[in-house]
Design a protein around this motif. Sequence first.
Motif, short mmCIF file in Angstrom:
data_model
loop_
_atom_site.label_atom_id
_atom_site.label_comp_id
_atom_site.label_asym_id
_atom_site.label_seq_id
_atom_site.Cartn_x
_atom_site.Cartn_y
_atom_site.Cartn_z
N ILE A 1 -0.54 -30.03 -11.92
CA ILE A 1 -1.33 -28.84 -11.58
C ILE A 1 -2.74 -28.95 -12.14
N GLU A 2 -2.84 -29.37 -13.39
CA GLU A 2 -4.15 -29.45 -14.03
C GLU A 2 -5.01 -30.57 -13.43
N GLU A 3 -4.38 -31.61 -12.92
CA GLU A 3 -5.12 -32.72 -12.31
C GLU A 3 -5.43 -32.47 -10.83
N SER A 4 -4.86 -31.41 -10.27
CA SER A 4 -4.99 -31.18 -8.83
C SER A 4 -6.38 -30.72 -8.43
N ASP A 5 -6.73 -31.00 -7.19
CA ASP A 5 -7.97 -30.49 -6.61
C ASP A 5 -7.76 -29.12 -5.98
N ALA A 6 -6.52 -28.82 -5.62
CA ALA A 6 -6.20 -27.52 -5.00
C ALA A 6 -4.70 -27.29 -5.08
N ILE A 7 -4.31 -26.02 -4.92
CA ILE A 7 -2.90 -25.63 -4.95
C ILE A 7 -2.56 -24.88 -3.67
N LEU A 8 -1.55 -25.35 -2.99
CA LEU A 8 -1.04 -24.68 -1.79
C LEU A 8 0.29 -24.02 -2.14
N LEU B 1 -5.61 -11.20 -5.18
CA LEU B 1 -5.88 -12.51 -4.58
C LEU B 1 -6.62 -12.33 -3.27
N GLU B 2 -7.43 -13.31 -2.91
CA GLU B 2 -8.34 -13.17 -1.78
C GLU B 2 -7.61 -13.14 -0.44
N ASN B 3 -7.94 -12.14 0.38
CA ASN B 3 -7.33 -12.04 1.71
C ASN B 3 -7.57 -13.29 2.55
N GLU B 4 -8.76 -13.88 2.39
CA GLU B 4 -9.10 -15.04 3.17
C GLU B 4 -8.28 -16.27 2.79
N GLN B 5 -7.61 -16.19 1.64
CA GLN B 5 -6.80 -17.32 1.17
C GLN B 5 -5.30 -17.04 1.34
N ILE B 6 -4.96 -16.08 2.20
CA ILE B 6 -3.56 -15.71 2.41
C ILE B 6 -3.25 -15.73 3.91
N TYR B 7 -2.14 -16.35 4.25
CA TYR B 7 -1.65 -16.35 5.63
C TYR B 7 -0.24 -15.77 5.62
N ASP C 1 -8.69 -21.30 -12.01
CA ASP C 1 -9.87 -21.29 -11.16
C ASP C 1 -9.78 -22.35 -10.07
N LYS C 2 -8.57 -22.80 -9.80
CA LYS C 2 -8.37 -23.82 -8.77
C LYS C 2 -8.54 -23.23 -7.37
N PRO C 3 -9.03 -24.01 -6.42
CA PRO C 3 -8.96 -23.57 -5.03
C PRO C 3 -7.49 -23.42 -4.64
N TYR C 4 -7.16 -22.37 -3.90
CA TYR C 4 -5.77 -22.12 -3.56
C TYR C 4 -5.65 -21.54 -2.16
N PHE C 5 -4.44 -21.63 -1.63
CA PHE C 5 -4.12 -20.96 -0.38
C PHE C 5 -2.66 -20.57 -0.44
N ILE C 6 -2.33 -19.39 0.13
CA ILE C 6 -0.96 -18.87 0.07
C ILE C 6 -0.43 -18.68 1.48
N VAL C 7 0.73 -19.28 1.76
CA VAL C 7 1.44 -19.07 3.01
C VAL C 7 2.73 -18.32 2.67
N THR C 8 2.94 -17.17 3.27
CA THR C 8 4.10 -16.37 2.90
C THR C 8 4.72 -15.66 4.10
N SER C 9 6.02 -15.48 4.03
CA SER C 9 6.72 -14.65 5.02
C SER C 9 6.99 -13.26 4.47
N ASN C 10 6.53 -12.99 3.26
CA ASN C 10 6.70 -11.67 2.66
C ASN C 10 5.72 -10.68 3.30
N SER D 1 -3.51 -15.42 14.21
CA SER D 1 -4.09 -16.70 14.58
C SER D 1 -5.23 -17.10 13.64
N ASP D 2 -5.96 -16.11 13.13
CA ASP D 2 -7.04 -16.41 12.18
C ASP D 2 -6.46 -16.97 10.88
N GLY D 3 -5.36 -16.39 10.42
CA GLY D 3 -4.71 -16.89 9.21
C GLY D 3 -4.23 -18.31 9.38
#
Length: 276
Positions: free
Chosen positions: A8-15, A116-122, A97-106, A189-191
């Motif tokens: 995690i600490e070495e990562s460039d981003a977290i999905l 958390l940022e709406n633009e980073q959530i699908y 402070d890592k770049p992130y994106f969240i994909v969820t069925s919740n 579709s935007d997500g």
Amino acid sequence: MKKIIEKIEESDAILIGASNGFSICEGLHLFGGDQAFQELFPDFIEKYGFSNILEASIFKFPKEEEKWTYLSRLIWHYSGTYHGSSVMDSLKSIIMDKPYFIVTSNGEGHFSLAGLENEQIYEIEGNWLSMQCAHRCHDTLYPSMDVIKKMAQVQQTGKITSEMIPKCPFCGREMQIHVATDHNFIPDSDGQKRFQSFVNKYHGKNLVVLELGIGCRNQMIKAPLMNLVNQEPNATYVTVNKGEIYIPEVIKHKSFGVDGDMTEILTLLKGKMTSM
């Protein structure tokens, strides 16, 4: 755990992929008739014999007033009064402070409600915070919480009337909460585009795919994430679930499976990351 933290600490981003197991840790159990469900819906349980939230949510109520009585009580309780949780706080600390994106069925909207940022959530199956025309005469989404709050407050002293039922501003027919319950659901579709853009941006980079509470049957999220890890040479797959860990042989060499209570596991990860 040390190896996971290093990745995690070495990562460039977290999905992040999240499903029902994450919601359960926050006290929302769609499939279980727990004490919270029984205390919240004694009238509906007595009348219709509902055993859990999901069963009631897909039920075809004979009257719109009943449907919105159920929905407003449900959504206001779990989303309208949401103030975060320990498992959500731990996840936010792990992201740092890592770049992130969240994909969820919740569908309860907790990730955005937690800041958390709406633009980073699908949210692939929609969420309770929006509503749409039930007949999909057009594809615009509308905020639902003002309507939900008014209906929830009315229930404290009286009943929801037909005048309170939200109507489509175009065709005048009924509205429905924006969740995937029938063929009229408006997909995000935007997500999906934002998700693909994130994947493209970190192609070939050190990407950690953190899967939280996703059962084997949820192939809408699980299969694409595992395929992505297989295709990305520098991706690491971390799956956290209680009693159900599945890692395909093809990605086993770059995967970690943690079986146990998610709240405890993420709290432990958070503590070890902040102490290192």
